[in-house]
Design a protein around this motif. Structure first.
Motif, short mmCIF file in Angstrom:
data_model
loop_
_atom_site.label_atom_id
_atom_site.label_comp_id
_atom_site.label_asym_id
_atom_site.label_seq_id
_atom_site.Cartn_x
_atom_site.Cartn_y
_atom_site.Cartn_z
N ARG A 43 0.83 -1.21 0.00
CA ARG A 43 0.00 0.00 0.00
C ARG A 43 0.86 1.26 0.00
O ARG A 43 0.57 2.21 -0.71
CB ARG A 43 -0.94 0.00 1.21
CG ARG A 43 -1.92 -1.14 1.25
CD ARG A 43 -3.16 -0.92 0.42
NE ARG A 43 -3.90 0.21 0.95
CZ ARG A 43 -4.31 1.22 0.19
NH1 ARG A 43 -4.09 1.25 -1.09
NH2 ARG A 43 -4.97 2.22 0.72
N GLU A 48 -3.15 -0.53 -4.84
CA GLU A 48 -4.50 -0.44 -4.28
C GLU A 48 -4.73 -1.56 -3.26
O GLU A 48 -4.19 -2.66 -3.41
CB GLU A 48 -5.55 -0.54 -5.40
CG GLU A 48 -5.50 0.60 -6.39
CD GLU A 48 -5.87 1.93 -5.75
OE1 GLU A 48 -6.77 1.95 -4.87
OE2 GLU A 48 -5.24 2.94 -6.11
N ALA A 49 -5.57 -1.30 -2.27
CA ALA A 49 -5.81 -2.27 -1.19
C ALA A 49 -6.29 -3.62 -1.72
O ALA A 49 -5.80 -4.67 -1.29
CB ALA A 49 -6.82 -1.70 -0.19
N GLU A 50 -7.22 -3.60 -2.65
CA GLU A 50 -7.77 -4.84 -3.20
C GLU A 50 -6.68 -5.64 -3.93
O GLU A 50 -6.58 -6.85 -3.78
CB GLU A 50 -8.90 -4.49 -4.16
CG GLU A 50 -9.76 -5.65 -4.56
CD GLU A 50 -10.93 -5.16 -5.41
OE1 GLU A 50 -10.90 -5.45 -6.62
OE2 GLU A 50 -11.83 -4.50 -4.85
N ASP A 51 -5.85 -4.94 -4.71
CA ASP A 51 -4.76 -5.60 -5.45
C ASP A 51 -3.70 -6.14 -4.50
O ASP A 51 -3.15 -7.23 -4.72
CB ASP A 51 -4.12 -4.63 -6.45
CG ASP A 51 -5.08 -4.21 -7.56
OD1 ASP A 51 -6.06 -4.95 -7.81
OD2 ASP A 51 -4.86 -3.14 -8.14
N ASP A 53 -4.17 -7.10 -1.33
CA ASP A 53 -4.73 -8.28 -0.66
C ASP A 53 -4.70 -9.50 -1.59
O ASP A 53 -4.35 -10.60 -1.16
CB ASP A 53 -6.17 -8.02 -0.21
CG ASP A 53 -6.25 -7.06 0.97
OD1 ASP A 53 -5.25 -6.96 1.71
OD2 ASP A 53 -7.30 -6.42 1.14
N ALA A 54 -5.06 -9.28 -2.84
CA ALA A 54 -5.08 -10.40 -3.80
C ALA A 54 -3.67 -10.93 -4.05
O ALA A 54 -3.46 -12.16 -4.12
CB ALA A 54 -5.70 -9.93 -5.12
#
Length: 163
Positions: A43, A48-51, A53-54
């Motif tokens: 981050r 991005e947060a979603e990317d 995490d993935a």
């Protein structure tokens, strides 16, 4: 303006932007990271947060990132650096590990915390250990700052070298 003047060398293409997985893998090849720490670092690097995490989930699924392995590694490293179990347990908690994971990691440590404390005191005060009350207090303060419990501090700061 020609390529030379713009600071670019002839024949070189700019390097493509690394993917979140590549960035995370780059961090993991240097040292173990907890899942939380790895997401936070991605981050900070603009992922991005979603990317993030993935990417971390993918690497965890492939075995590149493992919170259990990270925790065991941190316990060994901190114990070898002269830190006690209270410090190590608290540090593990800052990495987003739950109580069970912290307890499991602490149980994997095969060393002796009391002997670690005595070694630290020997290094600071010599083979004979603290000689007077003032030195014993200094030894106790050192061990408390390093995260050793009261029983261990008493044993290490008042030990008989022949023990």
């Amino acid at each position: 303006m020609n390529d030379e003047a713009s600071g670019r060398r002839r024949g070189r293409r700019p390097r493509p932007e690394p993917t979140p997985v590549q960035r995370a893998l780059g961090l993991l090849v240097r040292r173990e990271h907890s899942r939380q720490e790895l997401v936070r670092k991605l981050r900070v690097r603009g992922v991005e947060a979603e990317d993030a995490d993935a990417a971390v989930a993918r690497l965890a699924g492939e075995g590149w990132q493992d919170d259990t392995r990270f925790a065991e590694s941190l316990v060994r490293a901190r114990a070898a650096s002269g830190y006690g179990p209270l410090h190590v347990r608290a540090e593990l908690g800052t990495h987003g590990l739950d109580r069970d994971a912290v307890a499991a990691a602490m149980e994997t440590y095969e060393g002796d915390w009391r002997e670690n404390a005595r070694d630290l005191v020997r290094r600071r005060f010599g083979e004979a250990g603290p000689q007077d009350l003032a030195q014993r207090r200094k030894a106790a303060d050192l061990l408390a700052r390093r995260g050793f419990d009261a029983d261990t501090i008493r044993a290490a700061s008042r030990f008989d070298p022949d023990d």
